[in-house]
Write a protein that holds these residues in place. Structure first.
Motif, short mmCIF file in Angstrom:
data_model
loop_
_atom_site.label_atom_id
_atom_site.label_comp_id
_atom_site.label_asym_id
_atom_site.label_seq_id
_atom_site.Cartn_x
_atom_site.Cartn_y
_atom_site.Cartn_z
N UNK A 183 1.87 9.35 -5.98
CA UNK A 183 2.13 10.72 -5.55
C UNK A 183 3.42 11.30 -6.09
N UNK A 184 4.30 10.44 -6.63
CA UNK A 184 5.59 10.95 -7.09
C UNK A 184 5.43 11.63 -8.45
N UNK A 185 5.87 12.88 -8.58
CA UNK A 185 5.78 13.53 -9.88
C UNK A 185 6.66 12.80 -10.89
N UNK A 223 14.05 12.46 -13.66
CA UNK A 223 15.32 13.14 -13.41
C UNK A 223 16.17 12.37 -12.40
N UNK A 224 15.51 11.90 -11.32
CA UNK A 224 16.24 11.16 -10.28
C UNK A 224 16.82 9.88 -10.88
N UNK A 239 -3.90 -0.93 -6.42
CA UNK A 239 -5.03 -0.57 -5.54
C UNK A 239 -6.33 -1.18 -6.03
N UNK A 258 3.72 12.66 -22.66
CA UNK A 258 4.19 14.00 -23.00
C UNK A 258 5.35 14.39 -22.09
N UNK A 259 5.16 14.14 -20.78
CA UNK A 259 6.19 14.52 -19.80
C UNK A 259 7.41 13.61 -19.91
N UNK A 294 11.34 14.53 -20.76
CA UNK A 294 12.47 14.31 -19.84
C UNK A 294 13.56 13.47 -20.52
N UNK A 330 19.85 10.68 -12.83
CA UNK A 330 20.97 10.93 -11.91
C UNK A 330 21.56 9.61 -11.42
N UNK A 368 0.83 -1.21 0.00
CA UNK A 368 0.00 0.00 0.00
C UNK A 368 0.86 1.26 0.00
N UNK A 421 7.92 13.62 -13.78
CA UNK A 421 9.06 14.33 -14.36
C UNK A 421 10.24 14.32 -13.38
N UNK A 422 9.91 14.38 -12.08
CA UNK A 422 10.97 14.35 -11.07
C UNK A 422 11.59 12.95 -10.96
N UNK A 475 0.95 4.10 -2.84
CA UNK A 475 0.69 5.51 -2.54
C UNK A 475 1.84 6.38 -3.05
N UNK A 476 3.08 5.91 -2.82
CA UNK A 476 4.23 6.66 -3.31
C UNK A 476 4.22 6.74 -4.83
#
Lengths: 308, 298
Positions: free
Chosen positions: A141-143, A149-150, A190, A247-248, A252, A153, A133, A145-146, A137-138
């Motif tokens: 909720x995680x963007x 990038x991570x 879920x 699109x996103x 990236x 990296x 769960x 595009x971010x 949830x993560x």
């Protein structure tokens, strides 16, 4: 069944007409001359006049709408001034890359999301379920595009095991696929979990158990099969979010698909290409939902009989 | 999903359903609220404590890692960006923008959605059909695409982001309100008021609308996380807030060009954003389970 298919087909055409109309209305609602907005401040008088004529801006709104509709039906979104080619064919060239990315992400989501959801439901309220769960949830909720990038990296710059951008090999597909798949996968977990928990106490599951069937048979072919029916519809609708996500993700990872073309074209005010990309993606989405509805009607006869 | 499945207080010993029912998800509600209050307070008073000047450039302090001492002797807890701006100051300012855009969008989308939903649910008939087909069309259209299209035409600005996101998010509010209005208008107390001579406007305002408020608030909590994520995505693509108002999406996008030298510019705001959205998600789920389990499929 034929009536049901016809009804769904009619609704799909209706939705596409709606999408086309929304684009037309928005283009006219924005303050200013659409030709100026589409061409930007650098355009010369001749270009503006040509586009005004092409869009029929000198005619009444109803005539403009008719011209627009007939152009759309003929897949004519005009020439791309920037790339000097037909807008629709520019978009069509990019479709295979996007379809490859989206379908890989879909496949990965299904292969991981369904089993995780089943495990979470079978171990409901244990630490395994809680862990799944939290992961789900993560994931939601995680963007994205971010996350992209991570991952660049970590895996491209840090460990240097995967390429950070571009396309061409399977290695190029790994990071974009994970980034695109994660939110979809999280929703799938879920839905599978709650769907399975709802049917697991149904009479037919108890009957299957009472017959002495293997627990795996009970869960997989009696419980899960019925739990999946409502999931199919939501998956179809959520697929739109996945298409939007391309699109996103394509931006990236510099993936050469429709989404990146769309963002590039917005930056260069190439609105013929913008409209063609948006309508094409909307058409794919509507087509997939039509397919989902038809499958649903096939799986669950109550649905197709409901409206008759 | 049962009402207690994510409840961290649930023990291995099953408790009678009736006693947990009333307090479903208390721990989750407290957790979510606590985190959100911290964010709101930070956004409200943070920019006063740590000054952020959007036009300042200090070349000698460029791309300093977290914990560095800057040329003026101050400590950059989260490091600096490509023009020497303190990242913490920028993020506190960004929190203000993201939360304000989220709230304004919900207010606008909620107003449109509730109005449409009330009209469709209370009056029914052709009005209901037209409005709900409109909602169907919009749902059948990936909302981020609609947002991208409108944002591309309007150009980047804070007000435009709110408009764009409200236009692509009103449908959920409309559907929930319509459902609630449909069931409420047939209740006895509404008939009683009508018999006593209450007009249409009064019936909607005093009888139907109050019944819609609880589910609408639940929807708002579930949606605000999505809205904040969508704002960040649009800003990341250069279609949201302009570069002069550094929302988290803008900061993350700026950091992309400096991944080799300064990993912190992109990663730190993303963690802040994800944690806020997670907390809003936890709170929204808990409120939904407690007050309106029928909305589970949202």
């Amino acid at each position: 069944m034929a009536a049901y298919v016809l009804r769904r087909l009619f609704f799909s055409v209706f939705v596409l007409w709606g999408a086309v109309t929304i684009i037309f209305v928005v283009l006219r609602l924005v303050p200013g001359d659409p030709a100026y907005i589409m061409l930007g401040p650098d355009a010369d008088q001749a270009q503006v006049a040509a586009l005004r004529a092409q869009l029929g801006l000198d005619h009444s709104l109803i005539q403009q709408y008719a011209t627009y509709l007939s152009n759309v039906v003929r897949l004519d979104f005009g020439q791309s001034f920037r790339l000097n080619a037909d807008s629709m064919s520019l978009v069509l060239q990019r479709v295979p890359a996007t379809v490859q990315l989206a379908s890989t992400a879909l496949l990965v989501s299904l292969l991981i999301g369904l089993p995780l959801g089943v495990v979470a439901a079978l171990r409901a309220n244990t630490w395994i379920d809680r862990g799944i769960s939290v992961f789900s949830l993560l994931g939601q909720s995680t963007p994205s595009f971010w996350l992209g990038i991570v991952m660049i990296l970590l895996f491209a710059r840090g460990l240097q095991v995967l390429p950070s951008s571009g396309s061409g090999s399977w290695a190029h597909l790994v990071l974009p696929t994970i980034t695109l798949a994660l939110p979809f996968l999280a929703i799938l977990v879920r839905l599978t979990r709650s769907g399975l928990l709802e049917v697991v106490h149904e009479g037919y599951v108890q009957t299957a158990r009472a017959k002495g069937l293997l627990e795996s048979t009970v869960i997989l072919s009696h419980a899960l099969r019925n739990a999946l029916i409502p999931i199919v519809t939501v998956v179809g609708l959520q697929f739109g979010a996945l298409l939007g996500g391309t699109v996103i993700v394509e931006t990236v990872f510099a993936w050469p698909g429709v989404g990146r073309l769309l963002i590039d074209s917005i930056g260069r005010r190439d609105y013929g290409v913008v409209q063609a990309s948006i309508l094409l993606v909307a058409t794919i989405f509507v087509g997939i939902n039509l397919l989902v509805d038809l499958i649903y009607g096939f799986l669950d006869p109550r649905v197709r009989l409901a409206g008759d | 999903m049962t009402s207690t499945d994510l409840d961290l207080t649930t023990t291995a010993v099953p408790r009678p359903a009736t006693s947990t029912r009333g307090r479903a998800g208390s721990a989750r509600i407290r957790f979510g609220l606590a985190v959100i209050i911290v964010y709101v307070v930070a956004a409200a008073i943070g920019p006063w404590l740590v000054r952020f000047d959007p036009v300042a450039t200090r070349t000698q302090d460029r791309l300093k890692p977290p914990g560095s001492r800057l040329s003026d002797g101050s400590l950059a807890i989260l490091g600096t960006d490509q023009v020497g701006q303190d990242l913490l100051a920028q993020m506190l300012q960004g929190a203000r923008i993201s939360i304000a855009v989220g709230l304004a969008t919900l207010l606008l989308a909620g107003t449109i959605g509730v109005t449409v939903g009330l009209a469709a649910g209370y009056f029914g008939g052709w009005l209901d059909s037209v409005l709900m087909r409109l909602a169907d069309i919009q749902l059948a259209f990936p909302s981020i695409l609609l947002a991208i299209f409108i944002a591309a035409l309007l150009g980047p600005s804070v007000v435009n982001v709110v408009i764009v996101l409200a236009v692509s998010n009103w449908v959920t509010f409309a559907r929930v309100t319509r459902g609630q209005a449909l069931t409420t208008r047939r209740r006895e107390f509404v008939d009683a008021s009508r018999t006593l001579g209450a007009g249409t406007w009064r019936l909607i305002r005093r009888c139907v609308l109050p019944a819609c408020i609880a589910p609408v608030l639940v929807v708002a909590t579930v949606e605000i996380g999505h809205v904040i994520l969508a704002e960040a995505s649009l800003s990341f693509l250069g279609l949201g807030t302009p570069a002069s108002t550094p929302s988290w999406g803008v900061t993350i996008a700026n950091g992309r060009n400096y991944l080799a030298d300064a990993w912190w510019i992109s990663t730190v705001p993303g963690i802040a954003l994800a944690f806020l959205v997670v907390s809003l998600g936890v709170l929204g789920d808990a409120l939904r389970d407690r007050y309106d389990p029928r909305l589970r499929s949202l």
